[in-house]
Enzyme design. Structure first.
Site, PDB file in Angstrom:
ATOM      1  N   ARG A  21       0.830  -1.216   0.000  1.00 32.68           N
ATOM      2  CA  ARG A  21       0.000   0.000   0.000  1.00 32.68           C
ATOM      3  C   ARG A  21       0.860   1.260   0.000  1.00 32.68           C
ATOM      4  O   ARG A  21       1.771   1.380   0.817  1.00 32.68           O
ATOM      5  CB  ARG A  21      -0.892   0.048   1.239  1.00 32.68           C
ATOM      6  CG  ARG A  21      -1.994  -0.990   1.235  1.00 32.68           C
ATOM      7  CD  ARG A  21      -2.773  -0.924   2.555  1.00 32.68           C
ATOM      8  NE  ARG A  21      -3.379  -2.212   2.858  1.00 32.68           N
ATOM      9  CZ  ARG A  21      -4.671  -2.467   2.679  1.00 32.68           C
ATOM     10  NH1 ARG A  21      -5.480  -1.551   2.231  1.00 32.68           N
ATOM     11  NH2 ARG A  21      -5.143  -3.666   2.991  1.00 32.68           N
ATOM     12  N   LYS A 248     -17.340   9.549   8.588  1.00 35.07           N
ATOM     13  CA  LYS A 248     -17.603   9.519   7.153  1.00 35.07           C
ATOM     14  C   LYS A 248     -18.632  10.609   6.820  1.00 35.07           C
ATOM     15  O   LYS A 248     -18.261  11.765   6.762  1.00 35.07           O
ATOM     16  CB  LYS A 248     -18.006   8.105   6.727  1.00 35.07           C
ATOM     17  CG  LYS A 248     -16.873   7.081   7.034  1.00 35.07           C
ATOM     18  CD  LYS A 248     -17.119   5.719   6.471  1.00 35.07           C
ATOM     19  CE  LYS A 248     -16.183   4.656   7.033  1.00 35.07           C
ATOM     20  NZ  LYS A 248     -14.778   4.764   6.623  1.00 35.07           N
ATOM     21  N   THR A 278      -8.610   7.212  26.495  1.00 31.45           N
ATOM     22  CA  THR A 278      -8.999   8.625  26.623  1.00 31.45           C
ATOM     23  C   THR A 278     -10.208   8.916  25.745  1.00 31.45           C
ATOM     24  O   THR A 278     -10.273   8.462  24.599  1.00 31.45           O
ATOM     25  CB  THR A 278      -7.812   9.520  26.189  1.00 31.45           C
ATOM     26  OG1 THR A 278      -6.695   9.202  27.027  1.00 31.45           O
ATOM     27  CG2 THR A 278      -8.143  10.998  26.309  1.00 31.45           C
TER      28      THR A 278
HETATM   29  C1  LIG Z   1     -18.316  -1.191   7.442  1.00 27.44           C
HETATM   30  C2  LIG Z   1     -17.372  -0.423   8.275  1.00 27.44           C
HETATM   31  N1  LIG Z   1     -17.489  -0.491   9.611  1.00 27.44           N
HETATM   32  C3  LIG Z   1     -16.656   0.191  10.420  1.00 27.44           C
HETATM   33  C4  LIG Z   1     -15.653   0.986   9.907  1.00 27.44           C
HETATM   34  C5  LIG Z   1     -14.766   1.744  10.840  1.00 27.44           C
HETATM   35  O1  LIG Z   1     -15.157   3.084  10.881  1.00 27.44           O
HETATM   36  P1  LIG Z   1     -14.202   4.160  11.523  1.00 27.44           P
HETATM   37  O2  LIG Z   1     -13.445   4.763  10.383  1.00 27.44           O
HETATM   38  O3  LIG Z   1     -15.069   5.132  12.254  1.00 27.44           O
HETATM   39  O4  LIG Z   1     -13.294   3.420  12.450  1.00 27.44           O
HETATM   40  C6  LIG Z   1     -15.488   1.101   8.532  1.00 27.44           C
HETATM   41  C7  LIG Z   1     -14.408   1.960   8.004  1.00 27.44           C
HETATM   42  O5  LIG Z   1     -14.032   2.040   6.899  1.00 27.44           O
HETATM   43  C8  LIG Z   1     -16.371   0.368   7.692  1.00 27.44           C
HETATM   44  O6  LIG Z   1     -16.231   0.429   6.366  1.00 27.44           O
END
Ligand SMILES: Cc1ncc(COP(=O)(O)O)c(C=O)c1O
Length: 407
Positions: A21, A248, A278
């Site tokens: 990556r 997101k 924290t």
């Molecule tokens: C389906 C799904 N669940 C959980 C997460 C985790 O989210 P976060 O970025 O808030 O840790 C992601 C992140 O890409 C996701 O695609």
């Protein structure tokens, strides 16, 4: 033991499989999303348009969010200064949890460091609350759910993706008296397909199982108040635990679960991933709360988002490009091998100033490597024309196949 040689081997394996990556170093420009500046490895800078972000609605630059964050920084400083248990619960955290509970029409909500941690911490804790618990997990669940289920020491059954008949078989095969939970997602982010929420809830009722849904790729974007697919489909009350992200469509950072007051109280009290860390900075929490309060009423933004996705899909289909279209806002374009996917991504970036990250195995199955586009209300006709033109040109240049009818 030569530790360095071992590291070299591990990294070389990724290079050999074309799945090493590379992170692209970008600075987004507030007020000018989706435009950003790419800090190139040679030290120069190039303007780029981001087409693979998960700030699906552009809330990361919304004045309502930024003002709330600035106010909170000025009022309380930078960090929270503690765990939730020891001085890290503020009026901002309480307000956000109330906002979230109301959003999902649940009694309570718990904020975690991220949705990854929320999934992992909750799913790994549930067997402590329900001894003997069996978790039925969709085969394409996100890594954070897989990790939580794997670590919890309880029993697990993996059902074929979205296959409710297979799920039924697995449920039937187990002791009716043991506690059960079905874990799945509402929008699977790599194909943009939807989980069969209602059918799964019906099975859960039949087999007296709890339901756990990850709405990370839906919150903010679907439903009359943006609470996700379960809200859109009138199923909120049939889901026991709803997981979502604040990073997101909400445009900030963090994750959460929403559930009954008792469920949240138990997870709050037993989950190490909630307790021993924290709490989020007040400014982050304030920004997320302001964003959600806004999203509850901004149906026009959601409509615009869907329109942009529909336009992009239509235009790419018009060119015969093999996109996957399950009717969601996510637009995956299947390239089909890691070399070409990376090459296309590099050429888009360097030649056209369009940033779309290649998605390779193990995130997606081998042979389905792809570019994954996330159109949003901040991608206007100018950005759309540039993307479609670049893809048309590069697809021809790379002599990749076009479908008669993509979809
Ligand atoms: C389906 C799904 N669940 C959980 C997460 C985790 O989210 P976060 O970025 O808030 O840790 C992601 C992140 O890409 C996701 O695609």
């Amino acid at each position: 033991m030569n530790y360095t040689a071992q590291l070299d081997d591990a990294l070389q394996r990724l290079h050999d499989e074309d799945r090493y990556r590379t992170f692209i170093d970008i600075e987004r420009e507030r007020g000018n999303f989706p435009h950003a500046v790419w800090n190139k490895p040679d030290g120069t800078k190039q303007p780029v348009t981001v087409w693979c972000g998960n700030d699906y609605l552009g809330m990361g630059q919304h004045p309502v969010v930024l003002d709330a964050m600035k106010e909170a920084v000025d009022a309380t400083g930078a960090g929270s200064g503690g765990t939730r248990n020891i001085s890290g619960t503020t009026v901002y955290h309480k307000r956000l949890e109330a906002e979230l509970a109301d959003w999902h029409q649940k009694e309570a909500a718990l904020v975690f460091s991220s949705a990854y941690i929320a999934n992992d911490a909750t799913l790994s804790t549930l067997p402590k609350l329900f001894p003997g618990l069996i978790i039925y997990s969709d085969a394409l669940n996100h890594a954070s759910m897989i990790e939580g289920v794997r670590r919890n020491g309880g029993a697990k059954r993996v059902f074929r993706h979205n296959d409710v008949e297979h799920l039924r078989e697995l449920l039937q095969a187990d002791d009716p008296n043991v506690p059960k939970l079905i874990a799945f997602e509402s929008v699977y982010s790599m194909d943009g397909d939807f989980g069969p929420i209602e059918e799964i809830c019906d099975l859960a009722d039949e087999f007296n199982a709890l339901t756990y849904i990850d709405e990370v790729h839906a919150v903010g974007m679907y439903g009359a108040r943006g609470a996700g697919i379960a809200e859109r489909d009138g199923l909120l009350d049939r889901l026991d635990i709803i997981n979502g992200t604040l990073g997101k469509a909400v445009g900030v950072f963090g994750g959460y679960i929403a559930a009954s007051a008792k469920m949240c109280d138990a997870v709050r009290s037993y989950a190490p991933g909630f307790i021993f860390t924290t709490s989020l900075p007040p400014a982050v929490v304030a920004g997320a709360a302001a964003s959600i309060a806004h999203l509850k009423t901004d149906q026009a933004l959601r409509a615009q988002h869907q329109t942009q996705a529909a336009i992009l899909k239509l235009r790419l289909k018009g060119l015969g490009l093999p996109i996957v279209d399950h009717g969601s806002h996510i637009v995956p374009l299947i390239v089909g091998d890691p070399k070409h996917t990376k090459l296309m991504s590099d050429m888009m970036l360097e030649g056209f100033g369009i940033y779309v990250q290649p998605i390779n195995y193990p995130t997606v199955p081998r042979g389905t490597e792809r570019l994954r586009f996330t159109p949003s209300p901040v991608h206007g006709p100018r950005e759309m024309d540039a993307l479609v033109g670049a893809l048309d040109e590069l697809w021809a240049h790379c002599a990749l196949n076009r479908a008669e009818l993509a979809g």
